[in-house]
Every structure is written in C-alpha cells, then in structure tokens.
Design a protein around this motif. Structure first.
Motif, short mmCIF file in Angstrom:
data_model
loop_
_atom_site.label_atom_id
_atom_site.label_comp_id
_atom_site.label_asym_id
_atom_site.label_seq_id
_atom_site.Cartn_x
_atom_site.Cartn_y
_atom_site.Cartn_z
N UNK A 37 17.49 -16.31 -66.08
CA UNK A 37 18.30 -15.12 -65.79
C UNK A 37 18.59 -14.33 -67.06
N UNK A 38 18.94 -15.02 -68.14
CA UNK A 38 19.24 -14.34 -69.40
C UNK A 38 18.01 -13.64 -69.96
N UNK A 39 16.83 -14.24 -69.78
CA UNK A 39 15.61 -13.63 -70.29
C UNK A 39 15.30 -12.34 -69.55
N UNK A 68 24.39 -17.85 -68.69
CA UNK A 68 23.51 -16.69 -68.87
C UNK A 68 24.24 -15.57 -69.60
N UNK A 69 25.54 -15.43 -69.36
CA UNK A 69 26.32 -14.38 -70.02
C UNK A 69 26.37 -14.58 -71.52
N UNK A 113 13.37 -15.61 -77.26
CA UNK A 113 14.66 -15.41 -76.63
C UNK A 113 14.92 -16.41 -75.52
N UNK A 114 13.89 -16.73 -74.75
CA UNK A 114 14.04 -17.72 -73.67
C UNK A 114 14.38 -19.09 -74.23
N UNK A 115 13.73 -19.46 -75.32
CA UNK A 115 14.03 -20.76 -75.94
C UNK A 115 15.46 -20.79 -76.47
#
Length: 280
Positions: A95-97, A158-159, A210-212
């Motif tokens: 979600x964050x990605x 995620x926030x 960024x995902x990592x």
C-alpha cells in the motif's frame, strides 16, 4: 607493449579516480569505526546468548544448545507473531509503495512554492515522535473500530512508511527525462501505457528501494503496534518487547539472531548482485 582492452582501461580509470580523491581524515576514520562498533557490538552479545542453556539472560553463555530456537519455532506465540509481522509488513509495504509512488509522481509534475509545503507535510511522519503518532492513531482507530484489526495495522504502518517511498522514488525521478513521455504520447501511447512501459521501468530501482524500506519500517515498528494490539493479534516486535519487560523470556535472543542473520544475508546478496552487474 600490448594494447589494453576495454575492461583493463575501465579498471585503470577507476584506480586513478580513487587515487585522485581526497584522503579520508584520521579522525573521520576513527569516528566511523566507533559508530560501526557501537552498532555491531549488541549483536556480538545477543547471538552467543541464543545458544546458551540458561533460562534467563546470561553472558557469557553457559553450555551450547538450540533450545531457544526450538522454542521460537514451536511456541504458537512466537511463530504466530512472526506470521502476523510478515503479513502486516507485506500489505503495508504494498500500500505504501502504491501511494508513495503516486505522490512522488504528482509532486514531480507540480511547480511553484506549493510543492515545498506539500513535501514538508508528507515528511511529517518521519520527524514526528512515535509516541505522538501512536496516540493519535489509537484515538482515531478507537472511534473507527480498527484497534486490534489487520486493517488497522496495515493502515497505520503504511502511513509511517509512505514518506520513505516518496523520498526513494523522488530521487529516482531526478534522473528521469520528461521528454520520453512526450515522445511516447506522440507515438500514440496512453498515459497509463506510457507509465507502465516508460516511466516505471526507469524508476523501478527507486520503487523497489522504497518498497524494501517500507517493509522494514513496518516489520520493525513497535510503538504503534503496542497501542493498537489485541490479545489474539500482535506482531513480533511486540512479542519481543513483552519477553524482555514482562516475561523475561530468553527466546528473544533467538528471534533477534534470526532477524539479524536474515537481514544481513539479504543485504549481502543484494550487494553482491549489484556489484556483479556493475562489473559486467
């Protein structure tokens, strides 16, 4: 003399660049070594303790056994909390990605002073103390009925992970040439097709980084998880915190050793793969 081939010329130029660089000051080397020892030293105590036979925290360890590792993989509390952490971190990082990449793309196309204000607002979770964020999330989630739920964990993590994705993708967009999108549009590509075939492949490293970072941020988070946990759903950092402050369970040494070893192997493999690609 035989002429040098391309690989030999490249190595020779690299050596010249290294020699031409400014020498590192002695005090900077000493400071770097001190910081490295400060970060590594706890691991040198925790890993040997995970092999000991004592039923509490003892260093140096007494005896040699894998009992703590067996307890970690057979105790439903430990293995269940590990599964919860992996599930939450995976969903939160996904979600964050998505959100962070979209935000970075939008900010990259904006112009004017408003961009700086928007970036500052989106970076607030990084600089705000965790206890402040945890209290705000707990009060909000109480009203929304999300305390102790998987949805609540994912949204909260995620926030706090999204800013790291924004930073990583924004850095990747710094080397992106926007004329490529105009060229794709002139060839009849829709905005979605231009993004998937032109933009995304060129910024894929930033998105992956960024995902990592988002996954690690979620997996390691403990303050917010302490506020919104439930008796039947808690993450591994919360279980580790309880084992140190409440139960005095030395199994935390085994769990810490497994996490450190796994992360180290993943990072080393990534470094080796990256170095191999640069060499080729």
């Amino acid at each position: 003399m035989r002429p040098l081939d391309a690989s030999q010329l490249q190595r020779l130029r690299r050596r010249r660049r290294i020699r031409a660089g400014e020498p590192i000051a002695l005090w900077l080397r000493v400071a770097g070594l001190a910081v490295a020892l400060y970060l590594v030293l706890p691991t040198l105590f925790v890993i040997p303790m995970s092999w000991g036979e004592a039923t509490t925290f003892v260093f140096p360890p007494r005896g040699f056994t894998f009992r703590l590792y067996e307890n970690f993989f057979t105790d439903p509390r430990w293995i269940g909390s590990l599964g919860h952490s992996i599930l939450v971190a995976t969903l939160a990082s996904a979600l964050a990605t998505v959100v962070g990449t979209a935000a970075a793309l939008g900010l990259n196309r904006l112009r004017g002073k408003v961009v700086g204000y928007l970036r500052a607002i989106l970076m607030v979770p990084i600089v705000t103390p965790s206890i402040v964020i945890a209290t705000s999330i707990y009060i909000s989630f109480l009203m929304w009925g999300l305390v102790g739920t998987l949805t609540g964990y994912v949204l909260a993590h995620a926030a706090i992970a999204t800013p790291f994705v924004i930073v990583s993708v924004t850095s990747a967009l710094g080397t992106f040439d926007p004329r490529l999108l105009r060229a794709a549009a002139s060839l009849g590509a829709s905005p979605l097709r231009a993004f998937t075939t032109v933009t995304l492949p060129l910024i894929s490293r930033g998105v992956a980084t960024g995902a990592v970072l988002a996954f690690v941020t979620s997996f390691d988070e403990v303050v917010i998880a302490l506020f919104i946990r439930a008796p039947d759903f808690q993450t591994l950092p919360v279980q580790m915190y309880n084992s140190v402050t409440v139960e005095i369970d030395p199994t935390v040494a085994a769990s810490s050793s497994l996490i450190v070893t796994t992360v180290s192997i993943v990072l080393l493999v990534g470094m080796v793969v990256g170095f191999t690609r640069r060499r080729s």
